[in-house]
Write a protein that holds these residues in place. Structure first.
Motif, PDB file in Angstrom:
ATOM      1  N   LEU A  14      -1.111  -5.340   0.063  1.00  0.00           N
ATOM      2  CA  LEU A  14      -2.250  -5.813  -0.718  1.00  0.00           C
ATOM      3  C   LEU A  14      -1.915  -7.213  -1.216  1.00  0.00           C
ATOM      4  O   LEU A  14      -0.765  -7.513  -1.544  1.00  0.00           O
ATOM      5  CB  LEU A  14      -2.525  -4.909  -1.920  1.00  0.00           C
ATOM      6  CG  LEU A  14      -3.238  -3.577  -1.693  1.00  0.00           C
ATOM      7  CD1 LEU A  14      -2.382  -2.620  -0.885  1.00  0.00           C
ATOM      8  CD2 LEU A  14      -3.579  -2.925  -3.031  1.00  0.00           C
ATOM      9  N   GLY A  73       1.140  -0.625   4.232  1.00  0.00           N
ATOM     10  CA  GLY A  73       0.490  -1.920   4.395  1.00  0.00           C
ATOM     11  C   GLY A  73       0.786  -2.825   3.220  1.00  0.00           C
ATOM     12  O   GLY A  73       1.715  -2.572   2.429  1.00  0.00           O
ATOM     13  N   PRO A 120      -8.938  -5.266   7.247  1.00  0.00           N
ATOM     14  CA  PRO A 120      -7.695  -6.039   7.252  1.00  0.00           C
ATOM     15  C   PRO A 120      -7.083  -6.122   8.642  1.00  0.00           C
ATOM     16  O   PRO A 120      -7.590  -5.520   9.601  1.00  0.00           O
ATOM     17  CB  PRO A 120      -6.799  -5.221   6.322  1.00  0.00           C
ATOM     18  CG  PRO A 120      -7.234  -3.798   6.596  1.00  0.00           C
ATOM     19  CD  PRO A 120      -8.725  -3.875   6.815  1.00  0.00           C
ATOM     20  N   VAL A 148      -6.496   5.227   2.248  1.00  0.00           N
ATOM     21  CA  VAL A 148      -6.821   3.810   2.412  1.00  0.00           C
ATOM     22  C   VAL A 148      -8.065   3.444   1.602  1.00  0.00           C
ATOM     23  O   VAL A 148      -8.093   2.425   0.901  1.00  0.00           O
ATOM     24  CB  VAL A 148      -7.026   3.472   3.900  1.00  0.00           C
ATOM     25  CG1 VAL A 148      -7.550   2.039   4.064  1.00  0.00           C
ATOM     26  CG2 VAL A 148      -5.716   3.640   4.672  1.00  0.00           C
ATOM     27  N   CYS A 187      -4.243  -5.038  11.287  1.00  0.00           N
ATOM     28  CA  CYS A 187      -3.684  -3.704  11.496  1.00  0.00           C
ATOM     29  C   CYS A 187      -2.520  -3.770  12.483  1.00  0.00           C
ATOM     30  O   CYS A 187      -2.691  -4.196  13.624  1.00  0.00           O
ATOM     31  CB  CYS A 187      -4.749  -2.738  12.000  1.00  0.00           C
ATOM     32  SG  CYS A 187      -4.158  -1.038  12.216  1.00  0.00           S
ATOM     33  N   ALA A 224      -7.754  -1.609  -5.459  1.00  0.00           N
ATOM     34  CA  ALA A 224      -7.346  -3.010  -5.320  1.00  0.00           C
ATOM     35  C   ALA A 224      -8.483  -3.944  -5.703  1.00  0.00           C
ATOM     36  O   ALA A 224      -8.269  -4.962  -6.373  1.00  0.00           O
ATOM     37  CB  ALA A 224      -6.897  -3.275  -3.884  1.00  0.00           C
ATOM     38  N   HIS A 260      -7.263   3.348  -2.234  1.00  0.00           N
ATOM     39  CA  HIS A 260      -6.482   2.189  -2.672  1.00  0.00           C
ATOM     40  C   HIS A 260      -7.243   0.887  -2.421  1.00  0.00           C
ATOM     41  O   HIS A 260      -7.022  -0.104  -3.135  1.00  0.00           O
ATOM     42  CB  HIS A 260      -5.115   2.192  -1.995  1.00  0.00           C
ATOM     43  CG  HIS A 260      -4.186   3.207  -2.574  1.00  0.00           C
ATOM     44  ND1 HIS A 260      -3.538   3.008  -3.776  1.00  0.00           N
ATOM     45  CD2 HIS A 260      -3.820   4.441  -2.145  1.00  0.00           C
ATOM     46  CE1 HIS A 260      -2.799   4.074  -4.061  1.00  0.00           C
ATOM     47  NE2 HIS A 260      -2.956   4.953  -3.090  1.00  0.00           N
ATOM     48  N   GLY A 261      -8.138   0.886  -1.441  1.00  0.00           N
ATOM     49  CA  GLY A 261      -8.992  -0.287  -1.271  1.00  0.00           C
ATOM     50  C   GLY A 261      -9.909  -0.479  -2.467  1.00  0.00           C
ATOM     51  O   GLY A 261     -10.089  -1.598  -2.951  1.00  0.00           O
ATOM     52  N   GLN A 302      -7.058  -7.293  -2.334  1.00  0.00           N
ATOM     53  CA  GLN A 302      -7.607  -6.671  -1.140  1.00  0.00           C
ATOM     54  C   GLN A 302      -6.470  -6.095  -0.313  1.00  0.00           C
ATOM     55  O   GLN A 302      -5.326  -6.553  -0.404  1.00  0.00           O
ATOM     56  CB  GLN A 302      -8.342  -7.700  -0.263  1.00  0.00           C
ATOM     57  CG  GLN A 302      -9.528  -8.369  -0.886  1.00  0.00           C
ATOM     58  CD  GLN A 302     -10.162  -9.345   0.088  1.00  0.00           C
ATOM     59  OE1 GLN A 302     -10.632  -8.973   1.154  1.00  0.00           O
ATOM     60  NE2 GLN A 302     -10.171 -10.615  -0.287  1.00  0.00           N
ATOM     61  N   ILE A 303      -6.785  -5.093   0.498  1.00  0.00           N
ATOM     62  CA  ILE A 303      -5.818  -4.663   1.509  1.00  0.00           C
ATOM     63  C   ILE A 303      -5.793  -5.729   2.586  1.00  0.00           C
ATOM     64  O   ILE A 303      -6.817  -6.041   3.200  1.00  0.00           O
ATOM     65  CB  ILE A 303      -6.188  -3.293   2.099  1.00  0.00           C
ATOM     66  CG1 ILE A 303      -6.106  -2.208   1.019  1.00  0.00           C
ATOM     67  CG2 ILE A 303      -5.254  -2.948   3.264  1.00  0.00           C
ATOM     68  CD1 ILE A 303      -6.489  -0.815   1.505  1.00  0.00           C
ATOM     69  N   LEU A 346      -2.828  -3.194   7.280  1.00  0.00           N
ATOM     70  CA  LEU A 346      -2.474  -1.789   7.393  1.00  0.00           C
ATOM     71  C   LEU A 346      -1.370  -1.647   8.433  1.00  0.00           C
ATOM     72  O   LEU A 346      -1.423  -2.285   9.494  1.00  0.00           O
ATOM     73  CB  LEU A 346      -3.680  -0.955   7.828  1.00  0.00           C
ATOM     74  CG  LEU A 346      -4.838  -0.849   6.841  1.00  0.00           C
ATOM     75  CD1 LEU A 346      -6.002  -0.109   7.483  1.00  0.00           C
ATOM     76  CD2 LEU A 346      -4.395  -0.137   5.564  1.00  0.00           C
ATOM     77  N   LEU A 381       0.875  -1.162   0.000  1.00  0.00           N
ATOM     78  CA  LEU A 381       0.000   0.000   0.000  1.00  0.00           C
ATOM     79  C   LEU A 381       0.917   1.218   0.000  1.00  0.00           C
ATOM     80  O   LEU A 381       1.766   1.333   0.891  1.00  0.00           O
ATOM     81  CB  LEU A 381      -0.885   0.002   1.248  1.00  0.00           C
ATOM     82  CG  LEU A 381      -1.765   1.229   1.447  1.00  0.00           C
ATOM     83  CD1 LEU A 381      -2.878   1.253   0.418  1.00  0.00           C
ATOM     84  CD2 LEU A 381      -2.344   1.251   2.860  1.00  0.00           C
TER      85      LEU A 381
END
Length: 313
Positions: free
Chosen positions: A312, A310, A289, A247, A291, A254, A250-251, A260-261, A264, A233
């Motif tokens: 992906l 993070g 996700p 976030v 964390c 993705a 980019h989620g 998927q993320i 993080l 990420l």
């Protein structure tokens, strides 16, 4: 977990854990060594529940209140993961809230075992592996440099990573992510420049200024892939609002590419533990996700900023 991020998240064959704290605040704080046992026990239970063992673990990330009991922590780790343990490891001191001695996070694979590619003994880390291969990825342990010369430490750390990775580099090998933990903010741009010179100027670099014993110290950990599925990420620093937008964007991106993320990595200002819940409430992902969270700063000029990166998958 109280902030609602899951303890474990699996996708693309990988298993990611959130930060596992050695103490949850519900009782008088146990000793730091007991906290080590507890955090490793939580990680091991996640493996046992999925019927895999410690040989599937590629990386452990430790965030401790102090590095003064490193040797004792390593002895406890050996009872869970063996010694030398066949995994890459990073360990840095952070400004945890009072009573909390350690948190630890893990990356493992659901089907494959990690394979030591460079022994730790070759680089002064006899208790762990310098690097391990797993499912098309090369995980490199944190390379710590401690001399009084900050610039020399940065150069030597990056050069050592280049040396470690060199036998495995092909035209398809790409750096997935670097993590730079430095004793002073001035070292961050220096480290980025050295990384860009050695590995290309598109390398994702996540950074934090942490309370090392000396301002000149630096630890750099890294992940490379040849045919692997993991993508970083893109790291960024800023306000909580900017972090959440980053976030969420980019989620969504993705998802369009079938990813998927998965995890993080959240850096917040010392004392800002409540912001972890704020982050959870601000993101809009179909599957929250894992964390990993830790207190640190991005620069001395902006001590209130937050940071995010993070993976992906």
């Amino acid at each position: 977990m109280s902030d609602s991020f899951p303890d474990f998240f699996s996708v693309g064959g990988f298993l990611f854990s959130s930060s596992m704290p050695g103490w949850d605040g519900s009782e008088m704080a146990p000793s730091v060594l007991e906290q080590c046992r507890r955090t490793y026990t939580q990680l091991m239970q996640g493996l046992i529940d999925r019927k895999i063992d410690a040989r599937h673990v590629a990386r452990l990330d430790h965030y401790t209140a102090s590095q003064s009991w490193l040797a004792e922590r390593q002895q406890i780790r050996a009872t869970f993961f063996g010694e030398p343990c066949g995994l890459a490891s990073t360990g840095v001191a952070v400004h945890h809230p009072a009573g909390l001695g350690v948190t630890c996070a893990m990356i493992a694979h659901l089907e494959r075992q990690s394979v030591t590619s460079v022994s730790g003994a070759a680089y002064g880390m006899p208790a762990i592996a310098t690097s391990v291969e797993l499912a098309g990825h090369l995980f490199v342990s944190g390379i710590l440099k401690t001399s009084l010369d900050a610039w020399e430490n940065v150069r030597n750390a990056v050069a050592e990573i280049d040396e470690i990775v060199a036998p495995f580099r092909t035209r398809r090998t790409r750096p997935v992510r670097f993590d730079v933990f430095a004793g002073s903010a001035e070292m961050i741009p220096q480290a980025q420049d050295e990384i860009f010179k050695a590995f290309g100027d598109e390398c994702p670099v996540f950074s934090a200024v942490l309370p090392f014993a000396r301002d000149s110290m630096v630890e750099i950990t890294s992940l490379f892939a040849e045919q692997g599925e993991l993508i970083a990420l893109p790291p960024m620093s800023g306000t909580m609002e900017a972090i959440a937008r980053h976030v969420n964007f980019h989620g969504d991106q993705a998802k369009k590419s079938g990813k998927q993320i998965a995890r993080l990595d959240f850096r917040y200002p010392p004392g800002g533990e409540a912001s972890v819940r704020q982050l959870f409430d601000s993101i809009h992902l179909s599957h929250p996700p894992a964390c990993v969270r830790f207190p640190g700063i991005g620069s001395l000029a902006q001590t209130s900023e937050y940071g995010i990166s993070g993976f992906l998958a």
